[in-house]
Design a protein around this motif. Structure first.
Motif, PDB file in Angstrom:
ATOM      1  N   VAL A 192       1.084   6.850  -6.786  1.00  0.00           N
ATOM      2  CA  VAL A 192      -0.072   7.729  -6.985  1.00  0.00           C
ATOM      3  C   VAL A 192       0.212   9.134  -6.457  1.00  0.00           C
ATOM      4  N   GLY A 193       0.836   9.205  -5.273  1.00  0.00           N
ATOM      5  CA  GLY A 193       1.131  10.501  -4.669  1.00  0.00           C
ATOM      6  C   GLY A 193       2.070  11.321  -5.524  1.00  0.00           C
ATOM      7  N   GLY A 194       3.067  10.657  -6.128  1.00  0.00           N
ATOM      8  CA  GLY A 194       4.004  11.374  -6.990  1.00  0.00           C
ATOM      9  C   GLY A 194       3.315  11.969  -8.198  1.00  0.00           C
ATOM     10  N   ILE A 195       2.433  11.181  -8.834  1.00  0.00           N
ATOM     11  CA  ILE A 195       1.709  11.677 -10.007  1.00  0.00           C
ATOM     12  C   ILE A 195       0.865  12.887  -9.638  1.00  0.00           C
ATOM     13  N   LEU A 196       0.124  12.788  -8.533  1.00  0.00           N
ATOM     14  CA  LEU A 196      -0.746  13.892  -8.120  1.00  0.00           C
ATOM     15  C   LEU A 196       0.054  15.137  -7.756  1.00  0.00           C
ATOM     16  N   PHE A 197       1.180  14.954  -7.068  1.00  0.00           N
ATOM     17  CA  PHE A 197       2.006  16.083  -6.636  1.00  0.00           C
ATOM     18  C   PHE A 197       2.549  16.851  -7.841  1.00  0.00           C
ATOM     19  N   PHE A 198       3.161  16.136  -8.776  1.00  0.00           N
ATOM     20  CA  PHE A 198       3.754  16.815  -9.926  1.00  0.00           C
ATOM     21  C   PHE A 198       2.676  17.281 -10.908  1.00  0.00           C
ATOM     22  N   TRP A 199       1.533  16.607 -10.925  1.00  0.00           N
ATOM     23  CA  TRP A 199       0.392  17.032 -11.745  1.00  0.00           C
ATOM     24  C   TRP A 199      -0.047  18.428 -11.319  1.00  0.00           C
ATOM     25  N   LEU A 200      -0.129  18.649 -10.003  1.00  0.00           N
ATOM     26  CA  LEU A 200      -0.547  19.953  -9.482  1.00  0.00           C
ATOM     27  C   LEU A 200       0.491  21.029  -9.774  1.00  0.00           C
ATOM     28  N   ILE A 201       1.771  20.675  -9.605  1.00  0.00           N
ATOM     29  CA  ILE A 201       2.837  21.657  -9.846  1.00  0.00           C
ATOM     30  C   ILE A 201       2.877  22.070 -11.318  1.00  0.00           C
ATOM     31  N   GLU A 202       2.809  21.097 -12.233  1.00  0.00           N
ATOM     32  CA  GLU A 202       2.895  21.452 -13.641  1.00  0.00           C
ATOM     33  C   GLU A 202       1.622  22.159 -14.118  1.00  0.00           C
ATOM     34  N   ALA A 262       5.921   9.362 -17.577  1.00  0.00           N
ATOM     35  CA  ALA A 262       6.946   8.556 -16.899  1.00  0.00           C
ATOM     36  C   ALA A 262       6.593   7.075 -16.895  1.00  0.00           C
ATOM     37  N   ASN A 263       5.300   6.766 -16.823  1.00  0.00           N
ATOM     38  CA  ASN A 263       4.864   5.376 -16.713  1.00  0.00           C
ATOM     39  C   ASN A 263       4.254   4.845 -18.008  1.00  0.00           C
ATOM     40  N   ARG A 264       4.488   5.544 -19.093  1.00  0.00           N
ATOM     41  CA  ARG A 264       3.927   5.143 -20.392  1.00  0.00           C
ATOM     42  C   ARG A 264       4.886   4.173 -21.072  1.00  0.00           C
ATOM     43  N   TYR A 275      15.614   1.776  -4.009  1.00  0.00           N
ATOM     44  CA  TYR A 275      15.924   2.165  -5.382  1.00  0.00           C
ATOM     45  C   TYR A 275      14.656   2.325  -6.216  1.00  0.00           C
ATOM     46  N   GLN A 276      13.751   1.354  -6.126  1.00  0.00           N
ATOM     47  CA  GLN A 276      12.536   1.418  -6.937  1.00  0.00           C
ATOM     48  C   GLN A 276      11.664   2.609  -6.553  1.00  0.00           C
ATOM     49  N   SER A 277      11.611   2.923  -5.265  1.00  0.00           N
ATOM     50  CA  SER A 277      10.821   4.068  -4.808  1.00  0.00           C
ATOM     51  C   SER A 277      11.410   5.362  -5.332  1.00  0.00           C
ATOM     52  N   LEU A 278      12.740   5.505  -5.220  1.00  0.00           N
ATOM     53  CA  LEU A 278      13.400   6.707  -5.752  1.00  0.00           C
ATOM     54  C   LEU A 278      13.247   6.791  -7.269  1.00  0.00           C
ATOM     55  N   SER A 279      13.325   5.650  -7.933  1.00  0.00           N
ATOM     56  CA  SER A 279      13.216   5.608  -9.383  1.00  0.00           C
ATOM     57  C   SER A 279      11.854   6.102  -9.854  1.00  0.00           C
ATOM     58  N   VAL A 280      10.800   5.681  -9.153  1.00  0.00           N
ATOM     59  CA  VAL A 280       9.444   6.108  -9.508  1.00  0.00           C
ATOM     60  C   VAL A 280       9.297   7.616  -9.362  1.00  0.00           C
ATOM     61  N   VAL A 281       9.709   8.137  -8.208  1.00  0.00           N
ATOM     62  CA  VAL A 281       9.549   9.568  -7.931  1.00  0.00           C
ATOM     63  C   VAL A 281      10.413  10.416  -8.859  1.00  0.00           C
ATOM     64  N   LEU A 282      11.671  10.022  -9.071  1.00  0.00           N
ATOM     65  CA  LEU A 282      12.550  10.809  -9.945  1.00  0.00           C
ATOM     66  C   LEU A 282      12.076  10.774 -11.390  1.00  0.00           C
ATOM     67  N   SER A 283      11.527   9.648 -11.820  1.00  0.00           N
ATOM     68  CA  SER A 283      11.016   9.562 -13.183  1.00  0.00           C
ATOM     69  C   SER A 283       9.812  10.478 -13.373  1.00  0.00           C
ATOM     70  N   GLN A 284       8.938  10.519 -12.388  1.00  0.00           N
ATOM     71  CA  GLN A 284       7.790  11.438 -12.453  1.00  0.00           C
ATOM     72  C   GLN A 284       8.258  12.889 -12.430  1.00  0.00           C
ATOM     73  N   PHE A 285       9.281  13.152 -11.640  1.00  0.00           N
ATOM     74  CA  PHE A 285       9.847  14.503 -11.538  1.00  0.00           C
ATOM     75  C   PHE A 285      10.476  14.942 -12.848  1.00  0.00           C
ATOM     76  N   SER A 314       0.826  -1.205   0.000  1.00  0.00           N
ATOM     77  CA  SER A 314       0.000   0.000   0.000  1.00  0.00           C
ATOM     78  C   SER A 314       0.862   1.258   0.000  1.00  0.00           C
ATOM     79  N   HIS A 315       2.005   1.212   0.689  1.00  0.00           N
ATOM     80  CA  HIS A 315       2.897   2.365   0.724  1.00  0.00           C
ATOM     81  C   HIS A 315       3.572   2.565  -0.635  1.00  0.00           C
ATOM     82  N   ARG A 316       3.917   1.475  -1.302  1.00  0.00           N
ATOM     83  CA  ARG A 316       4.534   1.575  -2.622  1.00  0.00           C
ATOM     84  C   ARG A 316       3.531   2.154  -3.625  1.00  0.00           C
ATOM     85  N   SER A 317       2.276   1.754  -3.485  1.00  0.00           N
ATOM     86  CA  SER A 317       1.229   2.304  -4.347  1.00  0.00           C
ATOM     87  C   SER A 317       1.023   3.785  -4.065  1.00  0.00           C
TER      88      SER A 317
END
Length: 275
Positions: A21-31, A138-140, A170-180, A14-17
């Motif tokens: 999701v949190g990364g997408i929403l966060f950067f979605w709002l910023i952009e 990032a996830n396409r 590593y996977q957690s950082l990879s997800v967030v940095l890729s979204q960033f 649940s935390h990995r999910s």
């Protein structure tokens, strides 16, 4: 460091999910507030296509996740891999070396190989064909590419000899940095100059999505920018000059329909139009 080891060693699904999701929403709002490009497109429709491929990536990775655990356990139990052969080091340095190795093999090398191998490039086209790059891009990834990246992740774990807590970190950082670094934002020049010495920034990765070579074949990194700088694939291009997409697949209708995107890897190879 003990907290990080304990947390990522037992991180709930649940935390990995939530990170995804949190990364997408966060950067979605910023952009949405400070976009680099003001695309004339339906943002929700565009996101729907990319989120579809996010789910296919999850469908590929979840059933195979036990292989990550098996590889990591094998390395720990048999003292196999670079980290297992190193002398005693401070935990933070051990983690940094491990992250660098996982990023090199699991991200940079995987990415470079997809660009240099025609049949793998056919799958990777789906990612590059997006003409409105934003954080959802990032996830396409085509399911075939997701499988390829998973194989390279297994290789990275074996080469690095990474324990499971480090793999999940590593996977957690990879997800967030890729979204960033896919987000439709631009960093101030001075801030980007500093950050891009260490990590891959949006300013740096946007260039990779420029529609024509040699820019398409540059800036392969995901977390650390050091690999592109060391391996000679670092490129610079003013953000205002970037045009997203591919010169081989310029038709928006072909690039926005899920059915067409799924079929692209099995079509005829199209060589780059120009440089």
């Amino acid at each position: 460091m003990d907290f990080i080891i304990n947390y990522f060693g037992q991180i709930p699904s649940s935390h990995r999910s939530a990170i995804l999701v949190g990364g997408i929403l966060f950067f979605w709002l910023i952009e949405g507030a400070w976009p680099l490009f003001r695309f004339g497109y339906n943002k929700w429709k565009h996101a729907g296509v990319n989120i579809f491929f996010t789910f296919t990536t999850i469908l590929v990775n979840v059933p195979l996740a036990f292989l990550l655990v098996r590889c990591s356990d094998f390395c720990s139990q048999n003292s196999f891999g670079i980290l297992q052969w190193l002398p005693a080091l401070p935990t933070w340095l051990y983690a940094l070396i491990g992250l660098l190795l996982l990023d090199l093999v699991g991200a940079w090398l995987a990415h470079w190989t997809q660009h240099k191998t025609k049949w793998l490039w056919q799958f990777h086209i789906i990612h590059h064909a997006d003409q409105q790059v934003d954080t959802t891009t990032a996830n396409r990834h085509h399911p075939g590419e997701s499988l390829c990246r998973f194989i390279f992740t297994l290789m990275a774990i074996l080469i690095a000899g990474a324990p499971m807590w480090l793999v999940f970190l590593y996977q957690s950082l990879s997800v967030v940095l890729s979204q960033f670094n896919h987000a439709n934002i631009v960093l101030p020049r001075q801030l980007n100059s500093i950050l891009s010495l260490i990590i891959v920034t949006p300013n740096m990765h946007h260039i990779h999505h420029h529609y024509v070579q040699p820019y398409t074949d540059s800036n392969y990194g995901n977390i650390f920018s050091i690999w592109d700088r060391i391996l000679g694939t670092y490129r610079v291009l003013p953000q205002k000059d970037i045009v997203y997409g591919l010169d081989t697949h310029p038709n928006p209708e072909e690039n926005t329909a899920i059915k067409n995107l799924l079929k692209i890897p099995f079509g005829t190879y199209r060589p780059p139009v120009g440089k």
